[in-house]
Each structure stands twice: as C-alpha cells, then as structure tokens.
Design an enzyme around this catalytic site. Structure first.
Site, mmCIF file in Angstrom:
data_model
loop_
_atom_site.group_PDB
_atom_site.id
_atom_site.type_symbol
_atom_site.label_atom_id
_atom_site.label_comp_id
_atom_site.label_asym_id
_atom_site.label_seq_id
_atom_site.Cartn_x
_atom_site.Cartn_y
_atom_site.Cartn_z
ATOM 1 N N ASP A 1 57.403 67.072 47.106
ATOM 2 C CA ASP A 1 56.591 66.064 46.411
ATOM 3 C C ASP A 1 55.556 66.767 45.546
ATOM 4 O OD1 ASP A 1 55.214 65.841 49.545
ATOM 5 O OD2 ASP A 1 53.935 66.338 47.831
ATOM 6 N N SER B 1 41.895 77.148 45.958
ATOM 7 C CA SER B 1 41.675 78.602 45.884
ATOM 8 C C SER B 1 41.532 79.162 47.288
ATOM 9 C CB SER B 1 40.451 78.950 45.051
ATOM 10 O OG SER B 1 39.403 78.103 45.353
ATOM 11 N N ASP C 1 56.805 69.844 56.620
ATOM 12 C CA ASP C 1 56.821 68.841 55.549
ATOM 13 C C ASP C 1 55.569 67.970 55.664
ATOM 14 O OD1 ASP C 1 59.255 66.337 54.433
ATOM 15 O OD2 ASP C 1 57.548 67.311 53.465
ATOM 16 N N VAL C 2 54.916 67.736 54.542
ATOM 17 C CA VAL C 2 53.732 66.856 54.529
ATOM 18 C C VAL C 2 54.177 65.541 53.897
ATOM 19 C CG1 VAL C 2 51.384 66.542 53.657
ATOM 20 C CG2 VAL C 2 52.185 68.827 54.314
ATOM 21 N N ASP D 1 38.641 84.354 48.570
ATOM 22 C CA ASP D 1 39.968 84.916 48.264
ATOM 23 C C ASP D 1 40.255 86.138 49.135
ATOM 24 O OD1 ASP D 1 40.187 84.374 44.639
ATOM 25 O OD2 ASP D 1 40.407 83.061 46.373
ATOM 26 N N GLU E 1 33.895 82.056 45.681
ATOM 27 C CA GLU E 1 35.351 82.069 45.499
ATOM 28 C C GLU E 1 35.897 83.481 45.712
ATOM 29 O OE1 GLU E 1 36.836 79.215 42.837
ATOM 30 O OE2 GLU E 1 38.351 80.560 42.033
#
Lengths: 367, 172
Positions: free
Chosen positions: A348, A280, A322-323, A80, A76
């Site tokens: 949403d 993440s 837009d999804v 990042d 992680e």
C-alpha cells in the site's frame, strides 16, 4: 510497557536477537546529512551507554566524509547515526556531512558527485532528504536518477525516507492534489515509510503513522517490478480511494516498505530526548538491518543486495509484517478532509509491503 | 539560448532573507552535469544485476566499469571545456566518471556564461547561500552537452521538526 522507542524495543519488535550483530569484515553502512547538522561522537557514546547494553555494538563512527563542525548537534543527525548503529549493530558506519560547503553548492548534489568519485563506499546508505517533485526540474531529476542507477549497479543500496507530510498537498485554488516528493518517488531507490505501535506504550502490532510519506509520482512511470502489487492495491481499495483527480495511478508508487517512525528516544547534545518522530527514524532502522543481511551474505561470498526493490517486490510481502490499519494525512479540504491513502493487506502507498521481520527477511535474502 | 531547467522552481522561499547582489568579483563554485553516454544500457544492466531471477543477479560493476559505460563522449567533453575556457574558466575539478565538472569562477563571469542568471546572497538561521533569482540559459551549441548546472537554484532542505509531530489530522 515502554515509554517510547529505544534500540531494545526495535530489536524486540523486529525479532533481532543478541546474536544478530555485524562482524566487522568488509561490511559498512552510511548515513548522509544535508541539513548542515552535526552529530556529536559524545552523544553516540552516551546513547550506546544508555541503550546499547543488550547487544554488541560500536560506539563510534568509523569515518566522517566532509567537515564535522563544532556547532550544536542536530537532532536528525544524532537520530540517523544512533539508530543505524542500533539495528546495524557492530558494523563500521560512515557519516557523510557537508557543513563546510561553498555558498553556491547544493548539499545533496555534492553528495551525489562524491559517490561518483569514491571507489570504496559503504554498501548501504540511508538518506533523509526530499523536495516536492513539482519544485524540481525534470532535467535535474532525470540526471539524479541516473546517478542512483550508477550506485545500484555497483551493489550499493540507497534508502530514502518517504517524507513526513503523508500524501502531501498542492493547493491549486479550487482543486487540490496530492504532492509527491523526490527522491522518494525515484524508481531507482528504496523508499521507507513510517508506522506506529497500535498501543504506543506496548510492543504491539503496527499501524500507519499518519505522517508517513507516500503516493504516486507525477514524473516517473510505474516500474515493472511493482506493477502487479500496485494494481492489486488499487483493486482492493477501489471503493475507498481518494478522488482520482488527486493522484496519478500511472506513476511510480511509493514507499516500498516501512518501520516504526514514532516516539523515539535520541541523545543530542548530551541530553536524552523523547518523542522524536519522522521517517528519518524508520529509514536508518531498515538500513541497519539490510547491512546485517549484507554482512551475512558477504560471509558466504555472496554479492551485496544492491538495488533492493526488484527482489523485495518478488517476496510479495513474505518476511515483512503487513500493516493493514490506518491512513496518512493529505489536503485539509472538503473532498478528502485531511485523509490521503489508507493501508491495506499486501502493498500500500502508506507503508509499502510493511515492516521487516528480521529472521525471515534474512532467510529470504540469504539464499 | 536554451533553458536546461525551464521547469525548475526558482522562487526563493520566504524563510530565506535576501541580503543583496553578490559582488561581481566574488568567487562562486558551480557544478556542471555533462551529458552521459549509454544511460539506457546502464538501466538495462541495473535491471539484470538486481533481478533475483536473472543469471547476472549480483554481478555488480566497479566504479571504473561504470565510468567506462557512462563517460561523456569526447565531443561533449571538448565542447564543454572549450565553452568554459572561452570564458576564462580553467579552475575545474572532474570526477572518476568524468560526468561532473566543478568549477570556480567570479560571479561576473558566471552571469556572462549563463545568460539570465543573477546571483544574490540569502541568509536563514545563520546560514548564508548564494543563488540566482532568475532562470539561467546556455548557448545552443552547449545545450545538448549538458543535463543541468548545479548551484543556481535548489536550496538546502530545512530539517523536519522531528521533536514535535504535526497535530494529529482529523482523518488520521
């Protein structure tokens, strides 16, 4: 065709050209790590060597706050740093890390205390940390919210991953409910969800990533800035919403926006690793783009973006892809059968307003 | 005595193994979140500097200006410091905004200062932490001057298993 997400794929999808890179004047960005993980400078250098050929970039972190251990690099931590420096390319980057902590310290609280003690801080911070709201005391969450306000009023943007458990699930005997997480549910941060390519091996339009965290807070009321957007959603999908007993429509709704969170390539411990997924990943991707926009604003002597949400929601989806397809996971029970909320046009609770179309977002936030 | 965090989950997840009680003389570091002033003004300010339609959009504050806005009152600082000193706790660090105090003390003193607390050591994946297995409380005269005390309950998060996505759920 591609075999997973790399910086070039991200920059293609979000319309970042080779010239969309930072200049190193008084701009900066940061990632914060609380998992006792380390990133290895050699991994970052190798990553940029492998994937950074198409854009000007930095290959090392500017500053590490805390003690970087010598243990194995954490996936992680590597993810990042490598991706905030891929979209926020050529921008000085800090890593807040805390492995050398005292045994009774709380890593996340320690980071919050640091922010109150450093007058010179990066303008954008991306953080992948969350706990179930119901496991934290109200007193603690309310105080952490105040700490977020203190950062926002200083012009600092805090971006939190929305989590990787969809709507979450709290098993309560007969009646389950969705399980929001904090700080993703804080009204004073920008929360980032996750998407996938419709065709995982092509740069296509995006659909929801079923792990993308999202929903409604059970602790914090809905802030004014998002009331009409959420009302619009609840009206649009009224017929297909999950049972109302599973969630609390008067709570702060999240996420606010999203980015790809599926099938990333990461270099960790000198090994290129495919199929890395999670919000993440999407959070530093968005953070890097906000840093680019901050850089262009600073060049024009404009203030930094700071707490983004009021301005983001006033865009009403302009400048974001837009999804509208897909759902995210939740409780595996007879009533909802593993399905939480679903995407819909406009805002949403799976992908927020959608994913950043960089040139348009730059134009919208540069005026 | 008042429980500042009556609704905090104090259960230790099963993936942490309890090693045993902490030695009374062992040194702990706890974080005291002092009650701030003007939180509502801070929130108003945040709205003004973040709303693109506001005349104050982008007029951000410096750390010093934030500190002067939210700094705990003299009374709060005096009561909290007296409470700590009366338990022999003097090794404390403050921050620029003076709304956090980080103090070192022995486990024995901590358990006296915070009635109900009982410190144990836990280990997971080679990491060890010290936490209280029971809720803590503070005396009434201090209760109104503190938001919470950090270092007794919340545990370091466990990393998401990033490299293997959870099985695709049926609905997804």
């Amino acid at each position: 065709v591609h075999l997973g997400v790399t910086p070039a794929i991200l920059r293609a999808r979000y319309n970042l050209t080779a010239s969309d890179v930072g200049s190193t004047q008084n701009n900066s960005q940061a990632v914060a790590q609380f998992l006792e993980q380390y990133y290895h400078p050699a991994d970052l250098a190798e990553f940029m060597n492998m994937f950074g050929g198409t854009f000007q970039h930095l290959s090392q972190v500017d500053r590490v706050v805390g003690t970087q251990g010598t243990g194995k690099a954490g996936l992680e931590a590597s993810l990042d740093v490598e991706y905030i420096m891929s979209t926020g390319a050529n921008i000085p980057t800090w890593v807040f890390t805390n492995p050398g902590r005292h045994e009774t310290q709380e890593p996340f609280l320690q980071w919050m205390v640091l922010l109150s003690n450093m007058s010179d801080l990066p303008w954008v911070h991306t953080i992948s940390y969350g706990d179930d709201e119901d496991s934290l005391s109200t007193a603690y969450m309310m105080r952490i919210n105040t700490e977020f306000m203190k950062a926002g009023v200083r012009g600092i943007s805090l971006l939190f991953a929305s989590g990787d458990s969809g709507a979450g699930c709290k098993h309560m005997g007969k009646q389950n409910s969705f399980r929001p997480s904090f700080p993703a549910s804080s009204p004073y941060v920008t929360t980032v969800g996750g998407t996938s390519f419709k065709n995982p091996f092509k740069v296509t339009y995006e659909v929801t990533d079923y792990i993308s965290g999202g929903g409604f807070s059970n602790v914090f009321g809905m802030p004014d800035y998002q009331a009409s957007a959420v009302k619009g959603y609840l009206k649009t999908v009224e017929a297909t919403l999950p049972p109302p007993s599973y969630f609390n429509t008067s709570g702060r709704a999240y996420p606010d926006m999203a980015a790809l969170s599926d099938n990333y390539w990461v270099v960790s411990n000198r090994v290129p690793i495919p199929w890395v997924s999670g919000t993440s990943a999407s959070t530093p991707v968005v953070g890097g783009m906000l840093s680019l926009i901050n850089g262009r604003r600073l060049q024009r002597s404009l203030p930094t973006l700071g707490f983004l949400n009021p301005r983001l929601y006033k865009l009403k989806g302009q400048a974001l892809f837009d999804v509208t397809e897909g759902c995210h996971e939740s409780c595996l029970d007879e009533q909802v059968q593993g399905k939480g909320f679903c995407a819909a046009p406009s805002w949403d609770p799976v992908t927020g307003w959608g994913t950043p179309n960089y040139p348009e977002l730059l134009a919208a936030l540069l005026d | 005595s008042g429980y500042l965090e009556y609704d905090q989950d104090v259960l230790i997840p099963q993936d942490w193994t309890r090693v045993g009680r902490v030695d009374p003389t062992e040194e702990l570091e706890l974080t005291f979140a002092l009650k701030q002033q003007n939180v509502h003004l801070l929130e108003e300010k945040l709205k003004l500097v973040s709303d693109p339609d506001s005349a104050q959009y982008g007029k951000h504050l410096s750390l010093e200006e934030v500190a002067s806005l939210v700094r705990p009152s003299e009374l709060t600082q005096k009561v909290v410091r007296h409470w700590l000193h009366s338990h022999g706790i003097t090794n404390c660090l403050t921050v620029r905004t003076q709304d956090f105090l980080q103090c070192k003390m022995t486990a024995e003193i901590a358990e006296t200062l915070l009635p109900g607390s009982r410190f144990h050591r836990y280990v997971r994946d080679g990491h060890s932490i010290v936490r209280s297995s029971a809720p803590y409380s503070v005396y009434d005269d201090v209760h109104q001057h503190l938001d919470f005390v950090g270092g007794l309950h919340r545990l370091p998060p466990k990393g998401q298993d990033l490299s293997k996505k959870p099985q695709q759920s049926q609905a997804g």
